[in-house]
Design a protein around this motif. Structure first.
Motif, PDB file in Angstrom:
ATOM      1  N   GLU A  52     -90.671  10.103   6.070  1.00  0.00           N
ATOM      2  CA  GLU A  52     -91.681  11.166   6.014  1.00  0.00           C
ATOM      3  C   GLU A  52     -92.929  10.809   6.811  1.00  0.00           C
ATOM      4  OE1 GLU A  52     -92.608  13.214   2.445  1.00  0.00           O
ATOM      5  OE2 GLU A  52     -90.702  12.724   1.477  1.00  0.00           O
ATOM      6  N   ARG A  53     -93.356   9.566   6.709  1.00  0.00           N
ATOM      7  CA  ARG A  53     -94.592   9.182   7.396  1.00  0.00           C
ATOM      8  C   ARG A  53     -94.400   9.192   8.911  1.00  0.00           C
ATOM      9  NH1 ARG A  53     -97.559   3.830   5.382  1.00  0.00           N
ATOM     10  NH2 ARG A  53     -97.735   5.180   3.540  1.00  0.00           N
ATOM     11  N   ARG A  54     -93.317   8.583   9.373  1.00  0.00           N
ATOM     12  CA  ARG A  54     -93.091   8.521  10.818  1.00  0.00           C
ATOM     13  C   ARG A  54     -92.904   9.916  11.418  1.00  0.00           C
ATOM     14  NH1 ARG A  54     -89.175   4.807  11.051  1.00  0.00           N
ATOM     15  NH2 ARG A  54     -87.437   6.267  11.103  1.00  0.00           N
ATOM     16  N   ASN A  55     -92.231  10.779  10.683  1.00  0.00           N
ATOM     17  CA  ASN A  55     -91.959  12.128  11.193  1.00  0.00           C
ATOM     18  C   ASN A  55     -93.014  13.155  10.778  1.00  0.00           C
ATOM     19  OD1 ASN A  55     -89.307  11.791  12.586  1.00  0.00           O
ATOM     20  ND2 ASN A  55     -88.667  11.108  10.546  1.00  0.00           N
ATOM     21  N   ARG A  56     -94.028  12.687  10.059  1.00  0.00           N
ATOM     22  CA  ARG A  56     -95.173  13.528   9.680  1.00  0.00           C
ATOM     23  C   ARG A  56     -94.766  14.778   8.904  1.00  0.00           C
ATOM     24  NH1 ARG A  56     -99.122  13.044  15.043  1.00  0.00           N
ATOM     25  NH2 ARG A  56     -99.285  10.772  14.995  1.00  0.00           N
ATOM     26  N   LEU A  57     -93.938  14.570   7.900  1.00  0.00           N
ATOM     27  CA  LEU A  57     -93.577  15.667   7.012  1.00  0.00           C
ATOM     28  C   LEU A  57     -94.695  15.896   6.001  1.00  0.00           C
ATOM     29  CD1 LEU A  57     -90.713  14.886   8.137  1.00  0.00           C
ATOM     30  CD2 LEU A  57     -89.822  15.501   5.887  1.00  0.00           C
ATOM     31  N   HIS A  58     -94.924  17.146   5.664  1.00  0.00           N
ATOM     32  CA  HIS A  58     -95.851  17.447   4.577  1.00  0.00           C
ATOM     33  C   HIS A  58     -95.348  18.662   3.807  1.00  0.00           C
ATOM     34  CE1 HIS A  58     -97.400  19.858   8.012  1.00  0.00           C
ATOM     35  NE2 HIS A  58     -97.661  20.763   7.078  1.00  0.00           N
ATOM     36  N   GLU A  59     -95.671  18.698   2.527  1.00  0.00           N
ATOM     37  CA  GLU A  59     -95.174  19.764   1.666  1.00  0.00           C
ATOM     38  C   GLU A  59     -95.844  21.098   1.977  1.00  0.00           C
ATOM     39  OE1 GLU A  59     -94.684  20.950  -3.065  1.00  0.00           O
ATOM     40  OE2 GLU A  59     -95.250  18.889  -2.514  1.00  0.00           O
ATOM     41  N   ASN A  75     -82.677  23.422 -10.752  1.00  0.00           N
ATOM     42  CA  ASN A  75     -82.951  22.305  -9.858  1.00  0.00           C
ATOM     43  C   ASN A  75     -84.155  22.647  -8.991  1.00  0.00           C
ATOM     44  OD1 ASN A  75     -80.277  20.614 -10.223  1.00  0.00           O
ATOM     45  ND2 ASN A  75     -79.654  22.743  -9.995  1.00  0.00           N
ATOM     46  N   PRO A  76     -85.270  21.937  -9.169  1.00  0.00           N
ATOM     47  CA  PRO A  76     -86.488  22.249  -8.412  1.00  0.00           C
ATOM     48  C   PRO A  76     -86.291  22.081  -6.906  1.00  0.00           C
ATOM     49  CG  PRO A  76     -86.946  20.752 -10.244  1.00  0.00           C
ATOM     50  CD  PRO A  76     -85.457  20.823 -10.103  1.00  0.00           C
ATOM     51  N   LEU A  77     -86.840  23.022  -6.156  1.00  0.00           N
ATOM     52  CA  LEU A  77     -86.768  22.989  -4.697  1.00  0.00           C
ATOM     53  C   LEU A  77     -88.160  22.747  -4.123  1.00  0.00           C
ATOM     54  CD1 LEU A  77     -85.373  23.491  -1.937  1.00  0.00           C
ATOM     55  CD2 LEU A  77     -85.712  25.940  -2.316  1.00  0.00           C
ATOM     56  N   ILE A  78     -88.277  21.678  -3.368  1.00  0.00           N
ATOM     57  CA  ILE A  78     -89.522  21.350  -2.682  1.00  0.00           C
ATOM     58  C   ILE A  78     -89.309  21.561  -1.178  1.00  0.00           C
ATOM     59  CG2 ILE A  78     -91.247  19.555  -2.222  1.00  0.00           C
ATOM     60  CD1 ILE A  78     -91.092  20.426  -5.145  1.00  0.00           C
ATOM     61  N   ILE A  79     -90.236  22.241  -0.525  1.00  0.00           N
ATOM     62  CA  ILE A  79     -90.126  22.497   0.908  1.00  0.00           C
ATOM     63  C   ILE A  79     -91.171  21.678   1.659  1.00  0.00           C
ATOM     64  CG2 ILE A  79     -90.141  24.247   2.735  1.00  0.00           C
ATOM     65  CD1 ILE A  79     -87.915  24.625   0.684  1.00  0.00           C
ATOM     66  N   LYS A  80     -90.690  20.961   2.671  1.00  0.00           N
ATOM     67  CA  LYS A  80     -91.585  20.199   3.533  1.00  0.00           C
ATOM     68  C   LYS A  80     -91.388  20.670   4.968  1.00  0.00           C
ATOM     69  CE  LYS A  80     -91.468  16.418   0.264  1.00  0.00           C
ATOM     70  NZ  LYS A  80     -91.021  15.062  -0.090  1.00  0.00           N
ATOM     71  N   VAL A  81     -92.326  20.379   5.823  1.00  0.00           N
ATOM     72  CA  VAL A  81     -92.248  20.860   7.202  1.00  0.00           C
ATOM     73  C   VAL A  81     -92.713  19.766   8.149  1.00  0.00           C
ATOM     74  CG1 VAL A  81     -94.585  21.839   7.289  1.00  0.00           C
ATOM     75  CG2 VAL A  81     -92.766  22.863   8.686  1.00  0.00           C
ATOM     76  N   ALA A  82     -92.153  19.780   9.337  1.00  0.00           N
ATOM     77  CA  ALA A  82     -92.584  18.873  10.406  1.00  0.00           C
ATOM     78  C   ALA A  82     -92.424  19.587  11.732  1.00  0.00           C
ATOM     79  CB  ALA A  82     -91.762  17.583  10.402  1.00  0.00           C
ATOM     80  N   SER A  83     -93.214  19.189  12.698  1.00  0.00           N
ATOM     81  CA  SER A  83     -93.097  19.738  14.048  1.00  0.00           C
ATOM     82  C   SER A  83     -92.259  18.798  14.909  1.00  0.00           C
ATOM     83  CB  SER A  83     -94.480  19.898  14.675  1.00  0.00           C
ATOM     84  OG  SER A  83     -95.240  20.848  13.944  1.00  0.00           O
ATOM     85  N   ILE A  84     -91.520  19.388  15.833  1.00  0.00           N
ATOM     86  CA  ILE A  84     -90.734  18.580  16.754  1.00  0.00           C
ATOM     87  C   ILE A  84     -91.642  18.111  17.883  1.00  0.00           C
ATOM     88  CG2 ILE A  84     -88.792  18.562  18.363  1.00  0.00           C
ATOM     89  CD1 ILE A  84     -87.513  20.722  16.675  1.00  0.00           C
ATOM     90  N   PRO A  85     -91.685  16.812  18.117  1.00  0.00           N
ATOM     91  CA  PRO A  85     -92.494  16.311  19.225  1.00  0.00           C
ATOM     92  C   PRO A  85     -92.085  16.978  20.538  1.00  0.00           C
ATOM     93  CG  PRO A  85     -91.701  14.501  17.867  1.00  0.00           C
ATOM     94  CD  PRO A  85     -91.016  15.733  17.386  1.00  0.00           C
TER      95      PRO A  85
END
Length: 274
Positions: A52-59, A75-85
């Motif tokens: 998560e840190r290297r790919n800069r994911l955030h909820e 079953n709880p669903l958590i959504i995170k997002v990251a941008s493609i370099p």
């Protein structure tokens, strides 16, 4: 003219998770389509070995908080997002502590196939569609890559067929060679049933082996991509007998053949409406 909206659903994508050639195709294809003017969304599971840190994911708080029901369990669903370099694309990651917080993807450290891979696939497929609904973004084309996405076509064509988000969506399924030799849980058909569905809708998945997952997905798809040179004979025969628009495994420059396939099935929709 409005941009064509393309949803990519996959279990792996470069640079976040690179297991097979799927990861390269799901990285290059949306980029190529975006360059042709498409609007893109990409969804994949947030497996535990994705950094998560290297790919800069955030909820994404506004998308998180849903529960996905499987076998009467919430079953709880958590959504995170990251941008493609180096690209103007975002990838949405579906996370759940029980299903995805593991060091390995489909097998444990002794290479044993996880017993709950069936539920992990159900969770991902249901969660992906619910996430897109919550985004308020209606895709023209949903392109599913690999066996873990195999339930998306049946859900779109049954449970979600009258949903404003998906009622006009065309579904493409890519069949890949890299799969598994085991069987998923014998109760997959029962567990996979959603609202407005019966077990008759999921009966095609009854054997719950890899070929069955492919055949089930193809049954409910509008077009098929044969994404590997060597595929199981029963799958190839089923594709041939289905008479659905089919793309051979070879890749053309700038994914022009994928663009043409998307245009073909979109045009069919327009003709049927007319």
């Amino acid at each position: 003219m409005a941009k064509t909206k393309l949803l990519i659903v996959t279990h792996e994508m470069s640079p976040f998770l690179e297991l097979t050639k799927i990861s390269e195709i799901t990285r290059q294809l949306p980029q190529a389509m975006q360059d042709k003017g498409f609007e893109i969304r990409i969804l994949m599971p947030k497996f535990g070995n994705i950094n998560e840190r290297r790919n800069r994911l955030h909820e994404v708080i506004r998308l998180s908080g849903m529960n996905i029901v499987i076998d009467d369990n919430d079953n709880p669903l958590i959504i995170k997002v990251a941008s493609i370099p180096a690209a103007r694309m975002q990838v949405y990651f579906l996370d759940n502590e029980d299903y995805f917080h593991r060091k390995y993807v489909f097998r444990d450290k002794e290479s044993k196939f996880y017993e709950d891979n069936d539920e992990r696939a159900i969770f991902f497929c249901k969660g992906a569609l619910e996430t897109v609904k919550k985004l308020g973004w209606a895709p023209d084309i949903v392109h599913c890559h690999g066996w873990m996405t195999a339930l998306v076509p049946v859900y779109i064509k049954t449970s979600y067929k009258n949903d404003p988000t998906f009622k006009n969506s065309k579904v493409v399924y890519s069949v890949y060679e890299n799969c598994f030799t085991e069987n998923l849980n014998a109760n997959l058909c029962t567990k996979a049933v959603m609202n407005n569905m019966t077990e008759a809708d999921t009966k095609v998945f009854e054997k719950a082996d890899c070929s069955t997952m492919h055949i089930g997905a193809i049954t409910y798809s509008d077009a098929v991509v044969l994404a590997d040179e060597k595929l199981e004979d029963d799958v190839l025969k089923f594709v041939k007998d289905s008479n659905k628009p089919t793309l051979a495994y070879n890749l053309t420059e700038n994914f022009e053949n994928f663009y043409n396939l998307y245009e073909e099935i979109s045009t069919e929709e327009l003709q049927s409406i007319a």
